[in-house]
Write a protein that holds these residues in place. Structure first.
Motif, short mmCIF file in Angstrom:
data_model
loop_
_atom_site.label_atom_id
_atom_site.label_comp_id
_atom_site.label_asym_id
_atom_site.label_seq_id
_atom_site.Cartn_x
_atom_site.Cartn_y
_atom_site.Cartn_z
N HIS A 123 0.84 -1.21 0.00
CA HIS A 123 0.00 0.00 0.00
C HIS A 123 0.87 1.25 0.00
O HIS A 123 0.60 2.22 -0.73
N ARG A 124 1.93 1.27 0.81
CA ARG A 124 2.82 2.43 0.86
C ARG A 124 3.56 2.62 -0.45
O ARG A 124 3.81 3.74 -0.89
N LEU A 125 3.91 1.52 -1.08
CA LEU A 125 4.64 1.59 -2.34
C LEU A 125 3.80 2.20 -3.46
O LEU A 125 4.32 2.87 -4.36
N LEU A 126 2.49 1.98 -3.39
CA LEU A 126 1.60 2.54 -4.41
C LEU A 126 1.75 4.05 -4.54
O LEU A 126 1.65 4.60 -5.63
N ASP A 127 2.01 4.73 -3.43
CA ASP A 127 2.13 6.19 -3.44
C ASP A 127 3.39 6.66 -4.16
O ASP A 127 3.49 7.84 -4.51
N GLN A 128 4.34 5.77 -4.38
CA GLN A 128 5.61 6.15 -4.99
C GLN A 128 5.64 5.91 -6.50
O GLN A 128 6.58 6.32 -7.17
N LEU A 129 4.60 5.27 -7.03
CA LEU A 129 4.65 4.81 -8.42
C LEU A 129 3.57 5.44 -9.28
O LEU A 129 2.54 5.89 -8.79
N VAL A 130 3.82 5.43 -10.58
CA VAL A 130 2.81 5.79 -11.57
C VAL A 130 2.23 4.48 -12.09
O VAL A 130 2.96 3.67 -12.68
N ILE A 131 0.95 4.28 -11.88
CA ILE A 131 0.29 3.03 -12.26
C ILE A 131 -0.60 3.29 -13.47
O ILE A 131 -1.45 4.19 -13.45
N ALA A 132 -0.42 2.51 -14.52
CA ALA A 132 -1.27 2.64 -15.71
C ALA A 132 -2.70 2.25 -15.36
O ALA A 132 -2.93 1.26 -14.66
N ASP A 133 -3.66 3.03 -15.85
CA ASP A 133 -5.07 2.81 -15.56
C ASP A 133 -5.60 1.61 -16.36
O ASP A 133 -5.72 1.66 -17.58
N GLU A 187 0.69 11.27 -17.39
CA GLU A 187 -0.40 11.64 -18.28
C GLU A 187 -0.82 10.45 -19.15
O GLU A 187 -2.02 10.18 -19.31
N LEU A 188 0.15 9.74 -19.69
CA LEU A 188 -0.15 8.60 -20.56
C LEU A 188 -0.77 7.45 -19.77
O LEU A 188 -1.59 6.70 -20.29
N ALA A 189 -0.36 7.31 -18.52
CA ALA A 189 -0.90 6.22 -17.68
C ALA A 189 -2.39 6.40 -17.44
O ALA A 189 -3.12 5.42 -17.25
N GLY A 190 -2.85 7.65 -17.45
CA GLY A 190 -4.26 7.90 -17.20
C GLY A 190 -5.05 8.26 -18.43
O GLY A 190 -6.24 8.60 -18.35
N HIS A 191 -4.42 8.19 -19.61
CA HIS A 191 -5.08 8.59 -20.85
C HIS A 191 -5.20 7.37 -21.77
O HIS A 191 -4.25 6.99 -22.44
N GLY A 192 -6.36 6.76 -21.80
CA GLY A 192 -6.55 5.59 -22.66
C GLY A 192 -5.97 4.34 -22.04
O GLY A 192 -5.63 4.29 -20.86
N VAL A 193 -5.85 3.29 -22.87
CA VAL A 193 -5.48 1.97 -22.35
C VAL A 193 -4.19 1.42 -22.94
O VAL A 193 -3.79 0.30 -22.62
N VAL A 194 -3.51 2.20 -23.79
CA VAL A 194 -2.34 1.66 -24.50
C VAL A 194 -1.23 1.28 -23.54
O VAL A 194 -0.65 0.19 -23.63
N LEU A 195 -0.88 2.17 -22.60
CA LEU A 195 0.21 1.86 -21.68
C LEU A 195 -0.16 0.67 -20.80
O LEU A 195 0.66 -0.23 -20.59
N ALA A 196 -1.38 0.64 -20.31
CA ALA A 196 -1.81 -0.51 -19.49
C ALA A 196 -1.77 -1.79 -20.31
O ALA A 196 -1.40 -2.86 -19.79
#
Length: 224
Positions: A123-133, A187-196
């Motif tokens: 849970h703490r690690l989540l705050d340090q990362l950019v997660i693709a949506d 920005e890309l992680a939260g824009h569309g699904v390509v990165l995910a």
């Protein structure tokens, strides 16, 4: 995967190469990797293939070009490439039909390392990362005990120390370290699904792989 074993699974080979499992199977079928049994690849042949530059058949894009490809497929404006380079990249994407090629060409957008971490650290690690949506992929909650995210390469070592991460190819944390502008990555992680989808296409989970590959194929089709 046993430490020191003379073989690796096709899933681990795919993650080591940053490609899909299907691509690893094609490499085995063509003789570029040695298959020792169903689902298993000879470790020495994999290490040799990596040392020789992944066979040299598919050119891997530089980090900034790989991120530009993600942006173009996501419908995000690219302002870090010159006009000529951007035009060539668009042409390459329009000519591409196999999602495995896209996965291979964009693998240098980040360096992937997999670790084991104590469950309390996730849970703490989540705050340090950019997660693709992954909402658009329908994979939300598929692996609640697994984290896969991006961070600045300069923060990798301190993150390893702070969270007592131990390298483990079958671990519960995947860190993708990049030297690219993390604001653009966010920005890309939260824009569309390509990165995910790119992340999912190299997952150890067959269902995630399949969803990722199908989504990338659809993105390439739309771009054409």
């Amino acid at each position: 995967m046993a430490v020191g074993a003379s073989f690796v699974s096709t899933q681990d080979a795919a993650r080591a190469l940053g490609v899909t499992v299907q691509h690893v199977r094609r490499l085995a079928d063509s003789g570029e990797l040695v298959r020792v049994a169903r689902g298993l690849i000879d470790r020495a042949s994999l290490e040799s293939y990596i040392a020789e530059g992944y066979g040299g058949r598919t050119r891997v894009w530089a980090e900034h070009t790989a991120w530009a490809a993600v942006a173009m497929l996501s419908g995000v404006h690219v302002d870090w490439l010159g006009p000529t380079q951007a035009s060539r990249l668009r042409a390459s994407l329009r000519a591409m039909t196999d999602p495995a090629d896209l996965v291979t060409r964009t693998r240098d957008r980040a360096t992937l390392r997999t670790y084991s971490a104590h469950p309390s650290a996730l849970h703490r690690l989540l705050d340090q990362l950019v997660i693709a949506d992954a909402n658009g992929l329908g994979l939300v909650g598929a692996r609640v005990d697994f984290i896969d995210g991006y961070l600045d390469v300069a923060a990798l070592e301190s993150t390893e120390r702070s969270f007592a991460l131990e390298l483990d190819p079958s671990g519960n944390v995947a860190l993708r370290a990049t030297g690219f502008d993390l604001g653009v990555v966010r920005e890309l992680a939260g824009h569309g699904v390509v990165l995910a989808a790119l992340d999912a296409a190299t997952s150890r989970d067959p269902r995630e792989q399949g969803v990722g590959e199908r989504t990338l194929a659809e993105a390439l089709e739309r771009f054409r």
